[in-house]
Scaffold this motif. Structure first.
Motif, mmCIF file in Angstrom:
data_model
loop_
_atom_site.group_PDB
_atom_site.id
_atom_site.type_symbol
_atom_site.label_atom_id
_atom_site.label_comp_id
_atom_site.label_asym_id
_atom_site.label_seq_id
_atom_site.Cartn_x
_atom_site.Cartn_y
_atom_site.Cartn_z
ATOM 1 N N MET A 1 0.825 -1.200 0.000
ATOM 2 C CA MET A 1 0.000 0.000 0.000
ATOM 3 C C MET A 1 0.865 1.259 0.000
ATOM 4 O O MET A 1 0.590 2.235 -0.730
ATOM 5 C CB MET A 1 -0.917 0.007 1.236
ATOM 6 C CG MET A 1 -1.822 1.228 1.345
ATOM 7 S SD MET A 1 -2.690 1.318 2.936
ATOM 8 C CE MET A 1 -1.336 1.759 4.034
ATOM 9 N N LEU A 2 1.940 1.246 0.785
ATOM 10 C CA LEU A 2 2.854 2.397 0.808
ATOM 11 C C LEU A 2 3.530 2.581 -0.549
ATOM 12 O O LEU A 2 3.744 3.721 -0.996
ATOM 13 C CB LEU A 2 3.906 2.198 1.904
ATOM 14 C CG LEU A 2 3.384 2.185 3.347
ATOM 15 C CD1 LEU A 2 4.518 1.909 4.323
ATOM 16 C CD2 LEU A 2 2.697 3.505 3.689
ATOM 17 N N VAL A 3 3.880 1.471 -1.202
ATOM 18 C CA VAL A 3 4.470 1.557 -2.535
ATOM 19 C C VAL A 3 3.490 2.211 -3.500
ATOM 20 O O VAL A 3 3.865 3.079 -4.305
ATOM 21 C CB VAL A 3 4.876 0.155 -3.038
ATOM 22 C CG1 VAL A 3 5.300 0.202 -4.507
ATOM 23 C CG2 VAL A 3 6.006 -0.415 -2.186
ATOM 24 N N LEU A 4 2.223 1.810 -3.424
ATOM 25 C CA LEU A 4 1.197 2.385 -4.300
ATOM 26 C C LEU A 4 1.022 3.883 -4.049
ATOM 27 O O LEU A 4 0.797 4.668 -4.982
ATOM 28 C CB LEU A 4 -0.133 1.662 -4.088
ATOM 29 C CG LEU A 4 -0.276 0.291 -4.734
ATOM 30 C CD1 LEU A 4 -1.498 -0.443 -4.183
ATOM 31 C CD2 LEU A 4 -0.392 0.432 -6.249
ATOM 32 N N LEU A 5 1.142 4.278 -2.798
ATOM 33 C CA LEU A 5 0.898 5.674 -2.459
ATOM 34 C C LEU A 5 2.074 6.581 -2.820
ATOM 35 O O LEU A 5 1.882 7.721 -3.274
ATOM 36 C CB LEU A 5 0.610 5.798 -0.958
ATOM 37 C CG LEU A 5 -0.768 5.298 -0.491
ATOM 38 C CD1 LEU A 5 -0.836 5.293 1.027
ATOM 39 C CD2 LEU A 5 -1.874 6.172 -1.074
ATOM 40 N N PHE A 6 3.322 6.074 -2.652
ATOM 41 C CA PHE A 6 4.463 6.992 -2.723
ATOM 42 C C PHE A 6 5.576 6.593 -3.700
ATOM 43 O O PHE A 6 6.422 7.444 -4.017
ATOM 44 C CB PHE A 6 5.094 7.138 -1.317
ATOM 45 C CG PHE A 6 4.116 7.554 -0.262
ATOM 46 C CD1 PHE A 6 3.550 8.818 -0.267
ATOM 47 C CD2 PHE A 6 3.736 6.664 0.728
ATOM 48 C CE1 PHE A 6 2.649 9.203 0.709
ATOM 49 C CE2 PHE A 6 2.833 7.036 1.719
ATOM 50 C CZ PHE A 6 2.280 8.320 1.707
ATOM 51 N N MET A 7 5.619 5.377 -4.169
ATOM 52 C CA MET A 7 6.817 4.922 -4.880
ATOM 53 C C MET A 7 6.608 4.518 -6.338
ATOM 54 O O MET A 7 7.564 4.113 -6.996
ATOM 55 C CB MET A 7 7.458 3.741 -4.129
ATOM 56 C CG MET A 7 7.849 4.056 -2.709
ATOM 57 S SD MET A 7 8.587 2.640 -1.874
ATOM 58 C CE MET A 7 8.725 3.271 -0.211
#
Length: 564
Positions: free
Chosen positions: A348-354
Motif C-alpha cells: 500500500m505504501l508503494v502504491l501511495l508513494f513509490m
C-alpha cells in the motif's frame, strides 16, 4: 466464541507477544520486497496493466490471511494462475481491448464465488480429481509455456497471439525465426537480470535477488535513457494511489449483459480453482508439518475465495497461494497471518508513494524474473516416476503435457483432458478387477494357482475378487465365475475370497443373487470368505444373506483355507 473464531480465523492469532509481532513484521517486509516486483511481472504475464498486479498484492493478500487457515500461507499473484488467466481471457478479448481489464475482474469474481461455495459446501476433497501425474505434467508444460512466452521480451521482438490448435508453439517459433532482429540493449538488460538473480541466489540465497535486479535495472535504464534514446520497453507510468473499490459492473444493465460471459467462464474458472488451490494445499501441508498447526482446507478455500472477491472489487485479478513467498514467510520468522497483513500494508505504501520510481524498469528485467521463477517448476523426474509406477498414469501424464502445449494459450484444456483420461483409466481398472483362482502356498499364504503352479482343487475352486462389487463391474463378476466353473467341470462348490470387497451396491446385490440362483440350478454351492462388515451389512439388510444361508458366509479367509 468458538463459532466466531471459526468464522473469523484471525481471532486465533491473539493474544500476540511482542516477539511474535516483531517476527511477523520482519517476515512481512521480506515478503513484500519480493511481492512488489513479482506482482508487476505476473500482471504482465496475464496481459494486464502493472498496477493491476500491485492492486492484487494489496487488499487480497490481507483478506486471504484474515480468513484462511494456514498462518504462513502467502496469497497473491502467482505465475501459473496468471498465465491461466490470460489463456481464459484471450477467448473473449485481446489485452489491448478496452474491456480486457473488466473481463479479468469478472473472471476473478467468478473464481472467488466458486471457491467460497466449494469451501462452505466442504468440497475441498474435489481437488483430488487432479491426480499427481496430471498436476506434474501440467505444471511442467505450464512452466515451459510461461518461460517461452517471455522470450520475445528478452530479445525485444514482437510476438503474435494465436488461439488455434498449436498456435502458441507456432508463435514462439516465429519469435526465434526473427532472432536476427534482436534489440541488443533489451537483450543486455534481460541477460544481466539473469546473471544478477542467479548469482545472488547462489552466493547469498537469503537476499531478495529479484528486488536487487529490479533496482539495478531501473537505475541503469534511467541513467542511459533506455526508453527515450534506445527505444527500449519499460514499465512506464503507473497511476499512484490506492485502487478504487468498485464492482466489475456499474449498473444492473451491464451486469445482465455480462451474465452470459460469466456463465461461460465457470468451467475454466473451476479448472483455475483446482490448479491454484492445489498449489496452496501443497505448501500449506508442508508448512503445517513444520509448525504443527491444524489445517482446515475447506476454510482455506473460503479464505482464498474471499481474497479473489476482494481482488475483483479492488481492481486486482486472480490470486492464489504462493509456494516461494510462503516459504520465505516461514523462514523469515512469521508466526501468524499478521505477516501477510504487514506485507499488504507495505505494498500500500508503494502504491501511495513509490510508483514513479518504477517508470524506467525495463520489461526485459521482469521477463527474466518470471523465467527464473518458473524454471524451478520444470521437473521431469515425477513424469518418469509416474511411467514406472503405472503405464496408465504415464500415458495420462504424457497426454496432459502434450495437450497443454498444443492447446496453449487455452491451457485449461490440457487439465480437462488429463482429468478425463485419469478417470477413464480408473473406471477401466475398477470395471475389470483382477480375478485369480487361488490356493494355499508353501508359506501358508494364498496365491494364484496358475502363476505359482499350485495344486488345483477340482471340487471347490477358490476365486479371489480384488475390487468392489458395483454397477460398473457386476457383468465381469458374473462372467468370471461362470468362466472359472467351465475350467473346473467337476466342481461341486465355489469359494469367493472377498477380503478385497469394501462395497456392494444394489447392482452388486442383484448380481450375487443371480449368480447364486444359476449355481443352485447347476447343483453347485457358493461360499463367501472374508467379507468385511460394511458390505456384509448391506446384503444382510436386503435379505440376501438369509436367502443364501448364513452358513455360506465364512468371516475369515484363514478359516476358508481349510476348505481349499
Amino acid at each position: 466464541m468458538p463459532m466466531l473464531k471459526k468464522i473469523c480465523p484471525f481471532l486465533n492469532w491473539f493474544p500476540m507477544s511482542f516477539g511474535d509481532l516483531r517476527g511477523d513484521f520482519i517476515a512481512g517486509l521480506t515478503v513484500a520486497l519480493l511481492l512488489v516486483p513479482q506482482s508487476m511481472a505476473y500482471a504482465s504475464l496475464a496481459g494486464l496493466p502493472m498496477q493491476t498486479g500491485l492492486y492484487a498484492a494489496f487488499l487480497p493478500v490481507i483478506i486471504g490471511a484474515l480468513f484462511g487457515s494456514c498462518r504462513q500461507l502467502g496469497t497473491g499473484p502467482v505465475a501459473m494462475s496468471s498465465i491461466l488467466t490470460a489463456s481464459i481471457l484471450l477467448n473473449y478479448a485481446q489485452p489491448e481491448a478496452p474491456n480486457y481489464v473488466q473481463l479479468a475482474l469478472l473472471l476473478t469474481f467468478v473464481l472467488g464465488l466458486i471457491r467460497i461455495i466449494m469451501g462452505l459446501a466442504k468440497l475441498a476433497a474435489l481437488v483430488n480429481l487432479l491426480s499427481q501425474p496430471v498436476l506434474a505434467a501440467f505444471t511442467n508444460a505450464g512452466a515451459m509455456i510461461i518461460g517461452l512466452s517471455q522470450i520475445n521480451k528478452i530479445f525485444g521482438l514482437p510476438k503474435t497471439s494465436t488461439l488455434h490448435f498449436g498456435g502458441f508453439l507456432k508463435d514462439t517459433a516465429g519469435v526465434f525465426a526473427n532472432i536476427a532482429d534482436t534489440h541488443w540493449a533489451t537483450f543486455c538488460f534481460g541477460a544481466g537480470a539473469f546473471i544478477i538473480i542467479y548469482g545472488i541466489r547462489r552466493v547469498r540465497p537469503c537476499w531478495p535477488a529479484m528486488l536487487i535486479a529490479t533496482i539495478i535495472g531501473t537505475f541503469v535504464s534511467y541513467l542511459i535513457g533506455f526508453e527515450a534514446r534506445l527505444g527500449g520497453a519499460v514499465v512506464g507510468f503507473i497511476p499512484p494511489g490506492l485502487p478504487k473499490i468498485a464492482p466489475f459492473a456499474t449498473s444492473w444493465e451491464e451486469m445482465i449483459e455480462l451474465a452470459p460471459i460469466a456463465k461461460s467462464m465457470v468451467p475454466s474458472a473451476l479448472a483455475l480453482t483446482i490448479i491454484g488451490f492445489m498449489e496452496a494445499v501443497s505448501v500449506s501441508k508442508a508448512i503445517a508439518l513444520k509448525t504443527r498447526q491444524k489445517l482446515d482446507l475447506n476454510q482455506e478455500l473460503v479464505g482464498q475465495g474471499c481474497a479473489a472477491v476482494a481482488a475483483s472489487f479492488s481492481q486486482g485479478y486472480s490470486v492464489s497461494g504462493s509456494f516461494s513467498r510462503s516459504a520465505i514467510n516461514l523462514m523469515s520468522g512469521a508466526k501468524t497471518g499478521m505477516s501477510s497483513v504487514f506485507a499488504g500494508l507495505i505494498v500500500m505504501l508503494v502504491l501511495l508513494f513509490m510508483t514513479p520510481l518504477l517508470y524506467h524498469l525495463p520489461m526485459a528485467v521482469l521477463a527474466a524474473g518470471i523465467m527464473v521463477a518458473v524454471f524451478q517448476l520444470i521437473r521431469f523426474k515425477p513424469l518418469a516416476h509416474a511411467w514406472k509406477a503405472s503405464r496408465a498414469d504415464g500415458l495420462t501424464a504424457a497426454a496432459t503435457w502434450l495437450a497443454t502445449l498444443l492447446f496453449a494459450p487455452s491451457m485449461e484444456r490440457g487439465v480437462f483432458i488429463g482429468v478425463a483420461l485419469a478417470l477413464f483409466f480408473y473406471l477401466k481398472r475398477t470395471m475389470n478387477p483382477e480375478l485369480a483362482v487361488v490356493g494355499v502356498s508353501g508359506d501358508g499364504s494364498m496365491k494364484s494357482v496358475d502363476r505359482h503352479q499350485l495344486e488345483r482343487n477340482e471340487d471347490m475352486p477358490s476365486i479371489r475378487w480384488d475390487g468392489d462389487l458395483y454397477f460398473g463391474n457386476v457383468a465381469a463378476f458374473e462372467d468370471s465365475i461362470l468362466a472359472t466353473l467351465r475350467e473346473y467341470p467337476k466342481a461341486r462348490a465355489v469359494m469367493i475370497i472377498c477380503d478385497g470387497i469394501n462395497l456392494i451396491d444394489a447392482s452388486g446385490d442383484w448380481c450375487v443373487r443371480q449368480v447364486w440362483e444359476q449355481l443352485k440350478d447347476m447343483n453347485i454351492g457358493m461360499y463367501f470368505a472374508g467379507l468385511k462388515q460394511a458390505p456384509y451389512d448391506t446384503i444382510l439388510k436386503t435379505g440376501l444373506v438369509d436367502e443364501i444361508g448364513r452358513q455360506h458366509f465364512v468371516r475369515s479367509v484363514e478359516i476358508a483355507k481349510l476348505a481349499i
